[in-house]
Design a protein around this motif. Structure first.
Motif, short mmCIF file in Angstrom:
data_model
loop_
_atom_site.label_atom_id
_atom_site.label_comp_id
_atom_site.label_asym_id
_atom_site.label_seq_id
_atom_site.Cartn_x
_atom_site.Cartn_y
_atom_site.Cartn_z
N GLY A 230 -30.06 0.68 2.76
CA GLY A 230 -31.58 0.52 3.60
C GLY A 230 -32.67 1.38 2.60
O GLY A 230 -34.25 1.08 2.98
N ASN A 267 -39.35 2.38 -1.62
CA ASN A 267 -38.98 3.26 -0.58
C ASN A 267 -40.26 3.88 0.31
O ASN A 267 -41.08 3.86 0.98
CB ASN A 267 -38.50 4.19 -0.14
CG ASN A 267 -37.40 3.87 -0.71
OD1 ASN A 267 -36.82 2.46 -0.88
ND2 ASN A 267 -35.69 4.75 0.47
N VAL A 399 -30.55 2.51 10.46
CA VAL A 399 -31.05 3.15 9.26
C VAL A 399 -32.13 1.81 8.48
O VAL A 399 -33.10 2.21 7.42
CB VAL A 399 -30.09 2.45 8.09
CG1 VAL A 399 -30.11 2.86 6.50
CG2 VAL A 399 -28.72 3.79 8.84
N ASP A 402 -35.79 3.49 8.70
CA ASP A 402 -36.80 4.34 7.96
C ASP A 402 -37.46 4.61 7.46
O ASP A 402 -38.08 3.16 7.05
CB ASP A 402 -35.14 4.16 6.91
CG ASP A 402 -34.75 5.97 6.76
OD1 ASP A 402 -35.94 6.36 6.81
OD2 ASP A 402 -35.25 5.27 5.08
N ALA A 425 -28.56 10.44 14.76
CA ALA A 425 -29.75 9.75 14.10
C ALA A 425 -31.53 9.99 14.88
O ALA A 425 -32.01 9.68 14.38
CB ALA A 425 -29.53 8.14 14.40
N GLN A 429 -32.20 12.67 12.05
CA GLN A 429 -32.28 12.00 11.59
C GLN A 429 -31.38 11.99 10.22
O GLN A 429 -32.45 11.31 9.20
CB GLN A 429 -34.18 12.25 10.94
CG GLN A 429 -34.98 12.07 12.54
CD GLN A 429 -36.29 12.09 11.73
OE1 GLN A 429 -36.90 12.51 11.09
NE2 GLN A 429 -36.86 11.14 12.51
N THR A 430 -30.20 11.69 9.95
CA THR A 430 -29.61 10.56 9.61
C THR A 430 -28.29 10.42 10.01
O THR A 430 -28.24 11.15 11.16
CB THR A 430 -29.00 12.31 8.71
OG1 THR A 430 -28.50 12.85 9.54
CG2 THR A 430 -30.19 12.72 7.66
N SER A 443 -30.18 7.99 5.85
CA SER A 443 -31.33 8.98 6.51
C SER A 443 -31.87 7.61 7.34
O SER A 443 -32.32 6.35 6.77
CB SER A 443 -32.70 8.55 5.46
OG SER A 443 -32.87 8.74 4.04
N THR A 444 -32.42 8.03 8.16
CA THR A 444 -32.57 7.23 9.55
C THR A 444 -34.73 8.00 10.53
O THR A 444 -34.31 8.62 11.35
CB THR A 444 -32.09 7.28 10.57
OG1 THR A 444 -31.23 8.34 11.56
CG2 THR A 444 -30.27 6.57 10.32
N ARG A 445 -35.35 8.42 9.30
CA ARG A 445 -36.78 8.85 10.00
C ARG A 445 -37.79 7.63 10.46
O ARG A 445 -38.03 7.40 9.78
CB ARG A 445 -36.84 9.38 8.30
CG ARG A 445 -36.12 10.32 7.74
CD ARG A 445 -37.67 10.82 6.32
NE ARG A 445 -37.43 9.65 5.65
CZ ARG A 445 -36.66 9.28 4.81
NH1 ARG A 445 -35.41 9.95 4.45
NH2 ARG A 445 -37.38 8.40 3.90
N THR A 446 -36.60 7.46 11.68
CA THR A 446 -37.41 6.38 12.46
C THR A 446 -37.92 7.32 13.72
O THR A 446 -37.18 7.54 14.45
CB THR A 446 -36.59 4.94 12.87
OG1 THR A 446 -37.26 3.91 13.41
CG2 THR A 446 -35.49 5.49 13.23
#
Length: 654
Positions: A230, A267, A399, A402, A425, A429-430, A443-446
């Motif tokens: 990711g 990132n 992912v 992200d 998710a 957010q994980t 991590s999935t900060r989306t």
């Protein structure tokens, strides 16, 4: 000649990187592998000939550079011997960063899909997203053999082409000795850490219909475990090839491999958009022009969102607030409350849901569009893949999105099992994975923007979970749920048809820098990125009071929408109010922002507790005078909130 080149390199290191050498000498563990970072641009300025040779023959010159780093340590160590108990480290690897140098041209920095044979053997730089990362292994770096006849010792290094297997020599390299009898020197064996990963080019930079290509990257020694699935990376290394694994009935090919020399995570840079100073100045002028009528200014921005769709003011506002998002909060214990908002559009066919999804993906720098039917839980979250007898993790849509937005169309066609996998998710957010012995967290900060059709004919008397067949826990994770019903309205149909016909007649060009007319896609993109990074809004007392009163009112009258009126609703109100403060170019959340957040939540209530006459979101048009319209809505909401005393108080027990 080699000693002369080594001396040149050592002089360069001592002259320009004395501090790094000193730190390595005083490092504690002599068995570790230490990176030594140099800039290619600096080397080019200091010694152009040496830089040219490092670029054109990296397999020959990089090992010499590593040896020169050890030599440079010895030179400095003589002076530093008195100051402390340091030591010369044997495992130092020179890592060359090509950032800001002429090597960032398309010839030496191609996209992964354009890598060809001509790039073999030069210092090549590639950019991509890590989609798969393997386990860290140990490989032999070299073996020392001794001839049984002449006692001559020589080393054999493994090659990438042969999958790092050491081939036993056929005869002694000494000219006078032709012996073929050797024995291996046991205590002279050197081993390295070794990891394989796969990087894929970003799908957003590709044209329509192009398949994103991927390439295998080999990491060794200090580079292992620097990145995970990711991550966006820029990797510099040497392109070579290796034989693919021998599988029955599968042709064995040479596949391209990049042996990494330097890896840089990007990132934090992935959301960077170049915003010129004059553009920021235009934003300030724009808001000073609309100082007395701020909502008119806000509507001017919103009209640039999906301009081909007529009206739908509520949906455009919801999309803008979702993309901008609130401020992430982290308390002392490290618990995080997400700042990203989620949006779900429930509507009849032909209400423009997919248009908004595609436009939202264009507005975000990092986006993934997928459909519910074409996505399994592995395709959305993460999957374990067996590659050459070894299990690897491959990142899915959430992912890869992200730090951006993930648009899921046909949300209702996902299987129930797949739907439940995105719960974590969306809120924490994980994604926690435990597959095939691989246990990790990604991590999935989306922000998730979903679109779904109602189950059959939408029934306003039934709760949302019945109409959409989505579970309560999943619905509560969406900040805004918009219901778009295609009801019969002759006046609305006439206005929409004339708008569509007018669009077909004349396709006018919108000036990119003209903010008086409809904003262009590029301008809205820059604006969203700027306000997200620049403003960190804080709630004022009156905004807190309005949000708190509304939340309590909803809790008391939550008979139909029990799934929506949870504590998450309070967090959603705060996030939406902060996002509205950002879109209004402010650093504090006022009553205006709080009431706009309430209106957004109200439009997602099927049986509203307050504004019963708010109407269908599909038929919400831009008001002629938005500030006056807002004053009426504010008055109505404040009246309802002031009447809270009519409800019996909830008794609390000590």
């Amino acid at each position: 000649m080699e000693n002369e080149r080594e001396r040149e390199m050592a002089e360069f290191l001592v002259k320009n990187h004395f501090g790094q050498l000193r730190n390595i000498i005083f490092a504690v563990d002599p068995r570790l592998h230490y990176p030594f970072y140099i800039d290619f641009a600096e080397l080019l300025d200091d010694n152009p000939l040496l830089a040219q040779q490092v670029y054109s023959k990296p397999t020959e010159y990089l090992p010499i550079f590593d040896d020169s780093a050890i030599w440079a340590q010895k030179v400095i160590f003589e002076d530093l011997r008195k100051t402390g108990n340091g030591s010369v480290k044997a495992h130092v690897h020179v890592r060359i960063d090509v950032g800001g140098s002429p090597l960032e041209c398309p010839e030496t920095f191609p996209s992964i899909g354009r890598v060809r044979v001509k790039h073999r053997g030069i210092l090549l730089t590639l950019k991509g997203t890590v989609i798969r990362s393997g386990a860290v292994k140990m490989i032999e770096g070299q073996k020392i053999y001794e001839c049984k006849v002449c006692k001559h010792r020589f080393k054999i290094c493994p090659e990438v082409e042969t999958r790092f297997s050491v081939i036993r020599p056929t005869n002694c390299p000494t000219e006078s000795c032709e012996s073929s009898r050797f024995q291996m020197v046991e205590d002279q064996q050197i081993c390295h850490d070794y990891q394989e990963m796969k990087i894929q080019e970003n799908a957003q930079v590709l044209g329509v219909g192009a398949i994103p290509r991927s390439i295998l990257v080999i990491l060794k020694d200090d580079l292992v475990d620097l990145v995970k699935a990711g991550d966006d990376i820029i990797v510099t290394g040497v392109l070579t090839a290796k034989w693919s694994s021998d599988v029955k009935d599968v042709r064995c090919d040479l596949e391209p491999v990049l042996v990494a020399n330097h890896v840089r995570r990007t990132n934090d840079m992935k959301l960077e958009i170049s915003i010129p100073e004059e553009t920021i100045e235009k934003f300030h002028k724009f808001w000073s022009h609309f100082k007395d009528t701020p909502l008119r200014g806000r509507n001017a921005i919103l009209q640039g969102i999906c301009p081909q769709v007529f009206g739908l003011f509520t949906v455009k506002l919801a999309v803008a607030l979702t993309l901008i998002g609130g401020v992430q909060q982290v308390d002392v214990s490290g618990t995080k409350v997400r700042g990203e908002s989620h949006l779900l559009m429930v509507g009849d066919p032909g209400t423009g849901k997919s248009q908004f999804l595609k436009f939202a993906a264009k507005l975000s720098n990092r986006s993934v569009i997928t459909t519910g039917l074409g996505s399994t839980s592995a395709g959305l979250t993460v999957t374990a893949v067996k590659d050459g007898g070894e299990w690897m993790l491959e990142a899915g849509a959430l992912v890869l999105a992200d730090g951006g937005v993930c648009c899921i169309d046909e949300f209702d066609s996902m299987r129930p099992h797949d739907r439940s996998t995105i719960h974590e998710a969306m809120e924490q957010q994980t994604i926690s994975v435990a597959k095939a012995g691989l246990v990790t967290t990604l991590s999935t900060r989306t922000s998730v923007i979903g679109a779904t059709n109602p189950k059959g004919q939408y029934d306003p008397d039934q709760p949302l979970s019945v109409n959409t067949t989505l579970s309560g826990p999943l619905l509560s994770r969406f900040d805004i749920v918009l219901v778009l019903l295609d009801t019969k309205n002759p006046q609305w149909d006439a206005v929409v048809s004339s708008h569509i016909l007018a669009e077909a007649e004349q396709q006018r060009e919108i000036q990119d820098d003209d903010l008086t007319d409809v904003w262009s896609l590029t301008m809205i993109r820059r604006y969203i990125h700027f306000v997200k990074g620049y403003f960190k809004p804080v709630l004022t007392k009156e905004a807190e009071k309005v949000i708190s009163s509304y939340y309590q009112l909803q809790r008391r009258s939550a008979s139909q929408n029990a799934a929506r009126t949870t504590v998450r609703m309070l967090e959603s109100l705060i996030r939406l109010a902060q996002a509205h403060a950002r879109i209004m170019f402010r650093n504090e959340v006022t009553r205006l922002d709080a009431i706009t957040a309430i209106l957004c939540i109200e439009s997602s209530m099927t049986t509203s507790a307050m504004v019963d006459n708010f109407g269908n979101a599909l038929h919400s048009n831009f008001a002629e005078n938005p500030d006056e319209e807002y004053a009426k809505q504010e008055k109505l909401i404040r009246e309802k909130l002031n009447n809270m005393d009519d409800f019996p108080l909830i008794t609390t027990f000590p």
